[in-house]
Design an enzyme around this catalytic site. Sequence first.
Site, mmCIF file in Angstrom:
data_model
loop_
_atom_site.group_PDB
_atom_site.id
_atom_site.type_symbol
_atom_site.label_atom_id
_atom_site.label_comp_id
_atom_site.label_asym_id
_atom_site.label_seq_id
_atom_site.Cartn_x
_atom_site.Cartn_y
_atom_site.Cartn_z
ATOM 1 N N VAL A 15 0.832 -1.203 0.000
ATOM 2 C CA VAL A 15 0.000 0.000 0.000
ATOM 3 C C VAL A 15 0.873 1.263 0.000
ATOM 4 C CG1 VAL A 15 -1.806 1.269 1.224
ATOM 5 C CG2 VAL A 15 -1.864 -1.233 1.195
ATOM 6 N N ARG A 46 11.155 -0.876 7.300
ATOM 7 C CA ARG A 46 12.057 -1.648 8.169
ATOM 8 C C ARG A 46 13.451 -1.706 7.573
ATOM 9 N NH1 ARG A 46 8.263 -6.563 9.425
ATOM 10 N NH2 ARG A 46 8.138 -6.295 7.200
ATOM 11 N N LYS A 104 -7.043 -1.670 9.785
ATOM 12 C CA LYS A 104 -8.306 -2.074 10.432
ATOM 13 C C LYS A 104 -8.092 -2.794 11.740
ATOM 14 C CE LYS A 104 -6.954 -4.835 7.039
ATOM 15 N NZ LYS A 104 -6.773 -4.738 5.606
ATOM 16 N N GLU A 128 -10.609 5.408 5.543
ATOM 17 C CA GLU A 128 -11.471 4.834 4.496
ATOM 18 C C GLU A 128 -10.898 3.516 3.949
ATOM 19 O OE1 GLU A 128 -14.606 6.288 3.120
ATOM 20 O OE2 GLU A 128 -14.525 4.156 2.709
ATOM 21 N N ILE A 135 -13.316 0.952 -2.130
ATOM 22 C CA ILE A 135 -14.742 1.326 -2.130
ATOM 23 C C ILE A 135 -15.017 2.458 -1.139
ATOM 24 C CG2 ILE A 135 -17.108 0.484 -1.870
ATOM 25 C CD1 ILE A 135 -16.039 -2.371 -2.224
ATOM 26 N N GLU A 189 -2.867 -10.188 4.122
ATOM 27 C CA GLU A 189 -2.173 -9.524 5.225
ATOM 28 C C GLU A 189 -0.789 -10.148 5.388
ATOM 29 O OE1 GLU A 189 -3.610 -6.813 7.024
ATOM 30 O OE2 GLU A 189 -4.784 -7.070 5.219
ATOM 31 N N ASP A 200 -9.445 -10.468 9.812
ATOM 32 C CA ASP A 200 -9.486 -9.234 9.031
ATOM 33 C C ASP A 200 -10.944 -8.806 8.784
ATOM 34 O OD1 ASP A 200 -7.926 -7.327 7.095
ATOM 35 O OD2 ASP A 200 -9.549 -8.154 5.881
ATOM 36 N N LYS A 204 -13.026 -5.456 10.199
ATOM 37 C CA LYS A 204 -13.787 -4.569 9.307
ATOM 38 C C LYS A 204 -15.256 -4.515 9.727
ATOM 39 C CE LYS A 204 -10.670 -5.356 5.407
ATOM 40 N NZ LYS A 204 -10.313 -6.284 4.341
HETATM 41 P P1 NAP Z 1 3.144 -4.693 3.709
HETATM 42 O O1 NAP Z 1 3.275 -4.866 2.242
HETATM 43 O O2 NAP Z 1 3.575 -5.786 4.606
HETATM 44 O O3 NAP Z 1 3.923 -3.342 4.084
HETATM 45 C C1 NAP Z 1 4.212 -2.972 5.393
HETATM 46 C C2 NAP Z 1 5.256 -1.873 5.355
HETATM 47 O O4 NAP Z 1 5.518 -1.452 6.686
HETATM 48 C C3 NAP Z 1 6.606 -2.324 4.748
HETATM 49 O O5 NAP Z 1 7.137 -1.297 3.950
HETATM 50 C C4 NAP Z 1 7.485 -2.546 5.983
HETATM 51 O O6 NAP Z 1 8.858 -2.284 5.736
HETATM 52 C C5 NAP Z 1 6.940 -1.485 6.901
HETATM 53 N N1 NAP Z 1 7.157 -1.815 8.297
HETATM 54 C C6 NAP Z 1 6.808 -2.942 8.949
HETATM 55 N N2 NAP Z 1 7.186 -2.867 10.246
HETATM 56 C C7 NAP Z 1 7.801 -1.671 10.372
HETATM 57 C C8 NAP Z 1 8.435 -1.000 11.462
HETATM 58 N N3 NAP Z 1 8.504 -1.576 12.667
HETATM 59 N N4 NAP Z 1 8.961 0.213 11.243
HETATM 60 C C9 NAP Z 1 8.930 0.773 10.023
HETATM 61 N N5 NAP Z 1 8.325 0.205 8.953
HETATM 62 C C10 NAP Z 1 7.785 -1.001 9.141
HETATM 63 O O7 NAP Z 1 1.639 -4.378 4.104
HETATM 64 P P2 NAP Z 1 0.504 -3.712 3.190
HETATM 65 O O8 NAP Z 1 -0.188 -4.779 2.420
HETATM 66 O O9 NAP Z 1 1.041 -2.529 2.491
HETATM 67 O O10 NAP Z 1 -0.541 -3.261 4.310
HETATM 68 C C11 NAP Z 1 -0.316 -2.136 5.087
HETATM 69 C C12 NAP Z 1 -1.586 -1.786 5.871
HETATM 70 O O11 NAP Z 1 -2.646 -1.545 4.951
HETATM 71 C C13 NAP Z 1 -2.090 -2.878 6.803
HETATM 72 O O12 NAP Z 1 -2.707 -2.287 7.909
HETATM 73 C C14 NAP Z 1 -3.136 -3.596 5.963
HETATM 74 O O13 NAP Z 1 -4.119 -4.245 6.742
HETATM 75 C C15 NAP Z 1 -3.744 -2.409 5.248
HETATM 76 N N6 NAP Z 1 -4.414 -2.713 3.992
HETATM 77 C C16 NAP Z 1 -3.801 -3.488 3.050
HETATM 78 C C17 NAP Z 1 -4.436 -3.731 1.856
HETATM 79 C C18 NAP Z 1 -3.826 -4.581 0.793
HETATM 80 O O14 NAP Z 1 -4.516 -4.910 -0.167
HETATM 81 N N7 NAP Z 1 -2.547 -4.952 0.906
HETATM 82 C C19 NAP Z 1 -5.719 -3.183 1.629
HETATM 83 C C20 NAP Z 1 -6.310 -2.388 2.613
HETATM 84 C C21 NAP Z 1 -5.658 -2.159 3.794
HETATM 85 P P3 NAP Z 1 9.714 -3.218 4.759
HETATM 86 O O15 NAP Z 1 9.147 -2.971 3.382
HETATM 87 O O16 NAP Z 1 11.103 -2.742 4.896
HETATM 88 O O17 NAP Z 1 9.481 -4.622 5.217
HETATM 89 N N1 HSE Z 2 -5.964 -8.569 3.307
HETATM 90 C C1 HSE Z 2 -7.052 -7.716 3.035
HETATM 91 C C2 HSE Z 2 -8.011 -8.405 2.097
HETATM 92 C C3 HSE Z 2 -6.561 -6.442 2.418
HETATM 93 O O1 HSE Z 2 -7.637 -9.431 1.513
HETATM 94 O O2 HSE Z 2 -9.125 -7.941 1.957
HETATM 95 C C4 HSE Z 2 -7.646 -5.416 2.233
HETATM 96 O O3 HSE Z 2 -8.110 -4.940 3.451
#
Ligand code: NAP
Ligand code: HSE
Length: 429
Positions: A15, A46, A104, A128, A135, A189, A200, A204
């Site tokens: 994201v 990280r 969430k 959002e 959505i 996730e 999850d 939500k």
């Molecule tokens: P992700 O790909 O695992 O990305 C997490 C990011 O956070 C990575 O860049 C990671 O760094 C960084 N991070 C983790 N621990 C950290 C720390 N202690 N200090 C600094 N940075 C740190 O996760 P994502 O899919 O983007 O999801 C992020 C959030 O959005 C979550 O809350 C998820 O539930 C929500 N979300 C995701 C989606 C989806 O479709 N993926 C949709 C809606 C909501 P590194 O890159 O160096 O590992």
């Molecule tokens: N892991 C979540 C999903 C990301 O599959 O719906 C969006 O919130």
Amino acid sequence: MSSPLTVALLGGGTVGASVAQLISESADDLTARIGRELKLTGIAVRDASKPRPGVDSKLLTEDAAGLAASGADIVIEVIGGIEPAKTLIESAIANGSSIVTANKALLAAHGAHLHKLAEEAGVDLYYEAAVAGAIPLLRPLRESLAGDKVTKILGIVNGTTNFILSKMYNDGADYSVVLKEAQDLGYAEADPTADVEGFDSAAKAAILAGLAFHTNVTSDDVYREGMTKVTADDIAAAKSLGYVIKLLAIAELTDDDKGVIVRVHPAMIPVTHPLASVRDAFNAVFVEADAAGQVMFYGRGAGGAPTASSVVGDVVAAARHRITGSVGPAQSIYADLEVRSIGEAKTSYYLNLKVSDESGVLAAISNEFAKHDVSIQAVRQDGEGDAASLIIRTHEAPESRLRATVEALENMTAVREVLGVMRVEGAGA
Ligand code: NAP
Ligand code: HSE
């Protein structure tokens, strides 16, 4: 021209990287829409040495605490999980930043606390993207439907599980292969147990219920069953009966209007129901309200770019408020309804029993349903030697009565095995 509004981004994963790209690619339009330029001041990750195509590496930092406390106009949190995200957001609020998050899990556990901090500090807290990806759903619930009385929310709010169930249903795909595909596409996730075990969706559902019913609802208040127990046989049985299986999130007012029931579980829905055609990582949510009737929201529920759309939409809202010195609506939990147990939830059920094929068995079984006041809608029997497979569909009944019926059936000698019990939703649609 006035100085830019500063934006600090915590997280540069699926994201975060998409958010950084969208802010940079749409810079001119965003400036025009907001009336001030947005300046990304840093992206906390990280491991700053990881290659991140499309992300300006000069912005990367491993000092998330420093960036969160930098006093940026807006801090975006897309790290995920409870800690360090909670501490970072608290620190950002304490330093006067408005918050945009997609988290969430955090909101469903500590939403009331964070709302209180934001309100006291006079900053925005927007999320959002936390429910149903791209959505627009939370703002319509919080604002557009604020004049109506919401009675029920029913939807598919997890892209990963919908992707898996769709592929299993349509292509007969193998669960673990499709899960890996969903992970590779950035839908899942960090720990996909959160998706497949329903955590999850439960988070939500809690957020949706809180907004819809003006009540503080947390993940712990949500009845939760994941999709890992749904087998290829269940899917085939559903198909043969004209149903699909979806992982649903449901939040509803109780009959006396004094309570809410919030649940997440797999359910059979008729193939003719609009939710049945929601495939892959798409999400859809029905909201039922007294005056509006049924309103349906549909779109991409997961993935970097769709989620970034919601995040950046919130950034624009928070940025406009920074300029006018205002904030968006505070949390509304005045109704303070009681969160009731799933035992009170009413739905209809599908049961698959293996029974002895003898005279009187069907009558004895239907007698157990009658004793527990669960009305049978349809029965199909197929003989298999000295046994028979019995598929039973019930009318709507409270969950507690259905459970008591199943317990009684399990104790009958004529019932060799209860092969499957599943809730059936949307049969009246
Ligand atoms: P992700 O790909 O695992 O990305 C997490 C990011 O956070 C990575 O860049 C990671 O760094 C960084 N991070 C983790 N621990 C950290 C720390 N202690 N200090 C600094 N940075 C740190 O996760 P994502 O899919 O983007 O999801 C992020 C959030 O959005 C979550 O809350 C998820 O539930 C929500 N979300 C995701 C989606 C989806 O479709 N993926 C949709 C809606 C909501 P590194 O890159 O160096 O590992
Ligand atoms: N892991 C979540 C999903 C990301 O599959 O719906 C969006 O919130």
